[in-house]
Design a protein around this motif. Structure first.
Motif, PDB file in Angstrom:
ATOM      1  N   ASP A 141      -0.017  -5.754   4.109  1.00  0.00           N
ATOM      2  CA  ASP A 141       0.259  -4.553   4.901  1.00  0.00           C
ATOM      3  C   ASP A 141       0.463  -3.331   4.002  1.00  0.00           C
ATOM      4  O   ASP A 141      -0.071  -2.250   4.264  1.00  0.00           O
ATOM      5  N   LEU A 142       1.237  -3.514   2.940  1.00  0.00           N
ATOM      6  CA  LEU A 142       1.486  -2.406   2.018  1.00  0.00           C
ATOM      7  C   LEU A 142       0.205  -2.000   1.296  1.00  0.00           C
ATOM      8  O   LEU A 142      -0.050  -0.808   1.086  1.00  0.00           O
ATOM      9  N   GLY A 143      -0.608  -2.990   0.911  1.00  0.00           N
ATOM     10  CA  GLY A 143      -1.860  -2.685   0.223  1.00  0.00           C
ATOM     11  C   GLY A 143      -2.825  -1.910   1.101  1.00  0.00           C
ATOM     12  O   GLY A 143      -3.462  -0.952   0.652  1.00  0.00           O
ATOM     13  N   VAL A 144      -2.937  -2.314   2.366  1.00  0.00           N
ATOM     14  CA  VAL A 144      -3.802  -1.604   3.301  1.00  0.00           C
ATOM     15  C   VAL A 144      -3.330  -0.166   3.485  1.00  0.00           C
ATOM     16  O   VAL A 144      -4.118   0.781   3.406  1.00  0.00           O
ATOM     17  N   ALA A 145      -2.029   0.002   3.731  1.00  0.00           N
ATOM     18  CA  ALA A 145      -1.488   1.344   3.950  1.00  0.00           C
ATOM     19  C   ALA A 145      -1.711   2.232   2.730  1.00  0.00           C
ATOM     20  O   ALA A 145      -2.162   3.381   2.852  1.00  0.00           O
ATOM     21  N   ALA A 146      -1.409   1.696   1.551  1.00  0.00           N
ATOM     22  CA  ALA A 146      -1.532   2.491   0.330  1.00  0.00           C
ATOM     23  C   ALA A 146      -2.976   2.893   0.067  1.00  0.00           C
ATOM     24  O   ALA A 146      -3.265   4.050  -0.275  1.00  0.00           O
ATOM     25  N   LEU A 147      -3.910   1.947   0.249  1.00  0.00           N
ATOM     26  CA  LEU A 147      -5.301   2.251  -0.100  1.00  0.00           C
ATOM     27  C   LEU A 147      -5.956   3.173   0.923  1.00  0.00           C
ATOM     28  O   LEU A 147      -6.762   4.040   0.553  1.00  0.00           O
ATOM     29  N   VAL A 148      -5.618   3.010   2.211  1.00  0.00           N
ATOM     30  CA  VAL A 148      -6.189   3.908   3.228  1.00  0.00           C
ATOM     31  C   VAL A 148      -5.702   5.334   3.000  1.00  0.00           C
ATOM     32  O   VAL A 148      -6.490   6.289   3.055  1.00  0.00           O
ATOM     33  N   VAL A 149      -4.416   5.493   2.746  1.00  0.00           N
ATOM     34  CA  VAL A 149      -3.880   6.834   2.486  1.00  0.00           C
ATOM     35  C   VAL A 149      -4.489   7.417   1.211  1.00  0.00           C
ATOM     36  O   VAL A 149      -4.890   8.586   1.162  1.00  0.00           O
ATOM     37  N   PHE A 150      -4.587   6.597   0.178  1.00  0.00           N
ATOM     38  CA  PHE A 150      -5.175   7.062  -1.084  1.00  0.00           C
ATOM     39  C   PHE A 150      -6.628   7.470  -0.888  1.00  0.00           C
ATOM     40  O   PHE A 150      -7.103   8.448  -1.476  1.00  0.00           O
ATOM     41  N   ALA A 151      -7.349   6.722  -0.033  1.00  0.00           N
ATOM     42  CA  ALA A 151      -8.763   7.017   0.208  1.00  0.00           C
ATOM     43  C   ALA A 151      -8.965   8.370   0.878  1.00  0.00           C
ATOM     44  O   ALA A 151     -10.015   9.002   0.705  1.00  0.00           O
TER      45      ALA A 151
END
Length: 203
Positions: A141-151
């Motif tokens: 969950d944290l990885g998805v949130a971090a990478l989508v926001v970073f993208a």
């Protein structure tokens, strides 16, 4: 927004948690942050539905064997969501690729990552304790949130990270399933040996 890397990254993330992708993109779009987000993802009813389903997944995803059933149900949902987001993002692009091509990219990436997640969870469920499921789900969950926001701010770099994680995920599945098969084979051999021992024991 650089659309092609964003489609790939959102597809990767959709394969893990499609509802989080829709929710995050919609919320950031409504806030006017991180570039143009398709209007369809910003609709209040879409955000409410994505939020409710995200909460359901947050619970189901952390319970051993329930997570496997949830993943099986979402074998079609996650790729479809990745394809939908990819096609919607195509409307924000003036490039040469069609909506169908972007949709195919997002859907295919989501499907591969979904299969990686589902296989990993099935392997982890061979462990008798639930902590590994909880930690893995939280990390996802944290990885998805971090990478989508970073993208939203650095799409090309995020796509590179997503591609690396995808390859690592496939490699992890191969290693895990080799160990699971070895574990199941040893257990089967022990059961067979016990049955044989009982059969040959003197009356």
């Amino acid at each position: 927004m650089s659309v092609l890397p964003m489609v790939f990254t959102s597809g990767w993330a959709s394969g893990i948690n499609a509802y989080a992708v829709v929710l995050l993109l919609g919320l950031f779009g409504r806030a006017g942050v991180g570039g143009d987000v398709p209007e369809a993802l910003q609709r209040p009813e879409v955000l409410i539905a994505a939020g409710v389903l995200f909460l359901c997944e947050a619970v189901a995803d952390k319970i051993p064997y329930v997570d496997t059933v949830w993943d099986a149900v979402h074998t079609l949902v996650r790729p479809a969501c990745g394809a939908m987001v990819g096609a919607l993002l195509a409307g924000q692009s003036d490039g040469s690729l069609s909506e169908a091509a972007y949709g195919a990219l997002g859907g295919t990436t989501a499907l591969v990552m979904h299969l990686v997640k589902m296989s990993t969870r099935m392997a982890v469920n061979t462990s008798p304790e639930p902590l590994s499921n909880i930690l893995l789900s939280a990390a996802e969950d944290l990885g998805v949130a971090a990478l989508v926001v970073f993208a939203l701010f650095h799409p090309a770099v995020a796509a590179g990270i997503a591609g690396t994680l995808l390859v690592l995920g496939i490699g992890t599945v191969v290693v895990l399933w080799r160990r699971v098969r070895a574990f199941l084979r040893r257990r089967k051999e022990r059961k067979a040996a016990r049955r044989e021992g009982r059969a040959t024991a003197p009356a």
